[in-house]
Design an enzyme around this catalytic site. Structure first.
Site: not given
Length: 397
Positions: A42-43, A45, A132, A134, A136-138, A182
């Protein structure tokens, strides 16, 4: 007979499309774009690290049809409002355009790369990916839309290029300086596999995700986190500051994750600021955990995988400081439960989701117990679902 999620969405979305726009069902194409979990990594990439995500069987669905004019129309079954544009528009970010900004961002990047659409189109979408949350919907929205447009208009954009389009849209249009993990897993994921991605080179390999009697449970804090409004960009700039200090001291690296934990311990005194030290330490050790986790899965050592999940969460809490009450309550309560091998936050943090690796016969009791503790501490309920792997973006009709 109960319908599967996919059958329900297929049967519901296309008739709704025709009811909204008219025409015939046979002219409508349907695409599925998965959510993802990041098992570990995590964090990192955006720090040249290796990550280990998997696409999961929660999807955003995009129904699309070409028009005979140049108009673009966006609608969503669950979000009110119609957004209208034109293929000849000079697409720019506008807060009032809400989710349409993600779609227009993709169109802007396609246009910048010289792709041309020969007509407008109309879209209707629906999703069972928590917004929203976490997972990765966006990115599911960006990549699903990009794939649908590419396939519908025969643009032949590769899956790796679709991932890059999503990232560039975030950078250049949404002003979020995100990594590529993502978008990459959503564009290239495979059912029954996780994917180890080297974010510095974009080299990747599939690893069988054989969990035996265990399943990943996704736990949604129900605290909506908007990445562009969070401290995400601040964390990234702190990592860049630590990297620059090391480079200025003559350390020949292009990214923090090029350092092994042993090398970091030798060099950490160069980074005098305590906050910057903590940020860099997380990146270096998290990258090492990814390699250990992949090795543990190859050996079938789920206990070791669980231990690494717990270590990851502790580092994200104490060194990277991106968790908070909600995520800490979910992860730490999960870690105490019978049948749970490990748990951690997943995604950017500041709300969103956590994951836990749980023995399948104990999932119901696990959810009941964690929910009870979460509600008592936080004051409202979390959301839970067990998940399996899924395929990357694909056409399903």
């Amino acid at each position: 007979m109960a319908l599967t999620e996919k059958e329900y969405e297929v049967r519901d979305l296309i008739p709704s499309f025709v009811k909204l726009y008219g025409g015939k069902e046979d002219d409508v194409r349907l695409y599925a774009s998965p959510a993802r979990i990041n098992i570990i990594g995590e964090h990192i990439d955006y720090n040249g690290g290796k990550v280990f995500p998997a696409a999961i069987n929660r999807y955003l669905y995009v129904a699309i049809r070409k028009r005979t004019d140049s108009k673009i129309i966006y609608n969503d079954l669950r979000f009110p409002g119609t957004f209208e544009f034109d293929i000849n528009d000079n697409f720019t970010y506008d807060k009032k355009n809400d989710y349409a900004n993600y779609l227009n961002g993709i169109l802007s990047q396609l246009k910048d790369k010289g792709y041309k659409l020969d007509s407008g189109f109309e879209i209707l979408m629906v999703s069972n990916v928590p917004a929203g949350g976490g997972i990765s919907s966006s990115s599911a929205l960006e990549c699903g839309f990009a794939y649908a447009v590419s396939d519908t208009f025969d643009l032949n954009v590769s899956r790796v290029e679709i991932a890059k389009l999503g990232q560039m849209s975030e950078h250049n249009f949404m002003n979020v300086n995100c990594g590529i993990m993502d978008q990459f897993i959503i564009a290239t994921g495979k059912e029954n596999y996780a994917e180890m991605l080297d974010c510095a080179t974009l080299d990747y390999e599939y690893a069988p995700l054989d969990l035996g009697d265990y399943r990943f449970v996704v736990m949604n804090t129900n605290k909506v986190r908007k990445l562009s409004d969070s401290k995400y960009n601040e964390r990234r700039s702190q990592c860049e500051a630590a990297l620059k200090i090391l480079q200025d001291k003559g350390v020949e690296i292009k990214a923090l994750c090029e350092l092994s934990p042993e090398k970091w311990e030798e060099l950490k005194s160069f980074v005098g600021d305590e906050i910057l030290q903590k940020r860099a330490r997380h990146c270096v050790y998290e990258n090492a955990r990814v390699l250990k986790a992949v090795d543990a899965l190859k050996k079938g050592d789920l206990g070791e995988l669980g231990r690494l999940l717990n270590e990851s969460h502790k580092s994200l809490k104490e060194d990277y400081e991106v968790t908070g009450l909600e995520l800490d309550t979910l992860a730490e309560s999960s870690q105490k439960q019978s049948g749970c091998l490990g748990a951690r936050m997943t995604g950017a943090g500041f709300g969103g989701c956590a994951i836990a690796l749980v023995q399948k016969d104990k999932i119901d009791a696990f959810i009941e117990n964690v929910q009870k503790e979460y509600t008592a501490k936080v004051g409202y309920s979390a959301g839970f679902f067990a998940c399996a792997t899924g395929n990357g973006v694909s056409r399903i009709k």
